[in-house]
Design a protein around this motif. Structure first.
Motif, PDB file in Angstrom:
ATOM      1  N   ILE A   4      13.815  54.063  42.770  1.00  0.00           N
ATOM      2  CA  ILE A   4      13.221  53.118  41.813  1.00  0.00           C
ATOM      3  C   ILE A   4      14.304  52.375  41.043  1.00  0.00           C
ATOM      4  O   ILE A   4      14.253  51.150  40.887  1.00  0.00           O
ATOM      5  CB  ILE A   4      12.269  53.862  40.849  1.00  0.00           C
ATOM      6  N   LEU A   5      15.301  53.107  40.568  1.00  0.00           N
ATOM      7  CA  LEU A   5      16.384  52.489  39.807  1.00  0.00           C
ATOM      8  C   LEU A   5      17.213  51.550  40.688  1.00  0.00           C
ATOM      9  O   LEU A   5      17.591  50.462  40.253  1.00  0.00           O
ATOM     10  CB  LEU A   5      17.267  53.561  39.175  1.00  0.00           C
ATOM     11  N   GLU A   7      16.140  49.930  43.349  1.00  0.00           N
ATOM     12  CA  GLU A   7      15.334  48.737  43.614  1.00  0.00           C
ATOM     13  C   GLU A   7      15.445  47.752  42.456  1.00  0.00           C
ATOM     14  O   GLU A   7      15.597  46.553  42.662  1.00  0.00           O
ATOM     15  CB  GLU A   7      13.872  49.115  43.853  1.00  0.00           C
ATOM     16  N   TYR A   8      15.361  48.256  41.230  1.00  0.00           N
ATOM     17  CA  TYR A   8      15.490  47.379  40.068  1.00  0.00           C
ATOM     18  C   TYR A   8      16.890  46.774  40.013  1.00  0.00           C
ATOM     19  O   TYR A   8      17.043  45.577  39.814  1.00  0.00           O
ATOM     20  CB  TYR A   8      15.195  48.147  38.768  1.00  0.00           C
ATOM     21  N   SER A  11      17.364  44.125  42.716  1.00  0.00           N
ATOM     22  CA  SER A  11      16.508  42.951  42.543  1.00  0.00           C
ATOM     23  C   SER A  11      16.902  42.147  41.305  1.00  0.00           C
ATOM     24  O   SER A  11      16.446  41.022  41.132  1.00  0.00           O
ATOM     25  CB  SER A  11      15.035  43.359  42.473  1.00  0.00           C
ATOM     26  N   HIS A  12      17.751  42.716  40.455  1.00  0.00           N
ATOM     27  CA  HIS A  12      18.251  42.022  39.268  1.00  0.00           C
ATOM     28  C   HIS A  12      19.778  41.969  39.286  1.00  0.00           C
ATOM     29  O   HIS A  12      20.426  42.037  38.248  1.00  0.00           O
ATOM     30  CB  HIS A  12      17.782  42.738  37.991  1.00  0.00           C
ATOM     31  N   PRO A  18      18.957  45.905  32.148  1.00  0.00           N
ATOM     32  CA  PRO A  18      17.545  45.925  31.761  1.00  0.00           C
ATOM     33  C   PRO A  18      17.363  45.977  30.245  1.00  0.00           C
ATOM     34  O   PRO A  18      18.174  46.561  29.529  1.00  0.00           O
ATOM     35  CB  PRO A  18      17.010  47.198  32.412  1.00  0.00           C
ATOM     36  N   ALA A  22      12.252  47.436  29.577  1.00  0.00           N
ATOM     37  CA  ALA A  22      12.390  47.701  31.013  1.00  0.00           C
ATOM     38  C   ALA A  22      12.914  49.118  31.243  1.00  0.00           C
ATOM     39  O   ALA A  22      12.459  49.813  32.158  1.00  0.00           O
ATOM     40  CB  ALA A  22      13.315  46.683  31.664  1.00  0.00           C
ATOM     41  N   LYS A  23      13.845  49.559  30.408  1.00  0.00           N
ATOM     42  CA  LYS A  23      14.377  50.924  30.535  1.00  0.00           C
ATOM     43  C   LYS A  23      13.283  51.955  30.302  1.00  0.00           C
ATOM     44  O   LYS A  23      13.191  52.948  31.036  1.00  0.00           O
ATOM     45  CB  LYS A  23      15.516  51.150  29.539  1.00  0.00           C
ATOM     46  N   LEU A  26      11.049  51.901  33.371  1.00  0.00           N
ATOM     47  CA  LEU A  26      11.720  52.565  34.493  1.00  0.00           C
ATOM     48  C   LEU A  26      11.718  54.076  34.305  1.00  0.00           C
ATOM     49  O   LEU A  26      11.487  54.827  35.267  1.00  0.00           O
ATOM     50  CB  LEU A  26      13.156  52.051  34.631  1.00  0.00           C
ATOM     51  N   LYS A  29       8.320  55.300  35.249  1.00  0.00           N
ATOM     52  CA  LYS A  29       8.128  55.271  36.701  1.00  0.00           C
ATOM     53  C   LYS A  29       8.886  56.405  37.385  1.00  0.00           C
ATOM     54  O   LYS A  29       8.434  56.944  38.381  1.00  0.00           O
ATOM     55  CB  LYS A  29       8.596  53.938  37.281  1.00  0.00           C
ATOM     56  N   THR A  76      12.377  44.642  50.071  1.00  0.00           N
ATOM     57  CA  THR A  76      11.589  43.808  49.163  1.00  0.00           C
ATOM     58  C   THR A  76      10.917  42.672  49.923  1.00  0.00           C
ATOM     59  O   THR A  76       9.751  42.360  49.696  1.00  0.00           O
ATOM     60  CB  THR A  76      12.482  43.244  48.044  1.00  0.00           C
TER      61      THR A  76
END
Length: 102
Positions: A4-5, A7-8, A11-12, A18, A22-23, A26, A29, A76
């Protein structure tokens, strides 16, 4: 959690910093929780530390991590393609058909 981390992060990649919101998202999640009464502060701190370490490692080994970034970008893109295909399929299934006049 790492998935998950990552992917973020990828993608950024143009701005891998973040926001506090957002943190927190995350952390939720990833199910990173520490039951010491302080909870959110420690959780956000863990996510912050992960991003700090990831940025440092990424900058030191850009070539090595480029392949990893490409994998996340492809993943993605595939996910987005599936979403578009499903939306098209749903819109076609829900639209009325007209009989052929022959």
């Amino acid at each position: 959690a790492t998935e998950i981390l990552n992917e973020y992060f990828y993608s950024h990649l143009s701005n891998p910093y973040p926001s506090e919101e957002a943190k927190e998202e995350l952390a939720k999640k990833c199910s990173i929780t520490v039951s010491q009464g302080v909870g959110t502060t420690i959780t956000v701190s863990q996510v912050s530390n992960w991003f700090g370490n990831k940025r440092i490692r990424y900058k030191k080994n850009i070539g090595k991590f480029q392949e990893e970034a490409n994998l996340y970008a492809a993943k993605t893109a595939v996910t987005a393609t599936h979403a578009v295909a499903a939306a098209i399929h749903n819109s076609q299934a829900n639209s009325p058909t007209t009989p052929n006049s022959g």
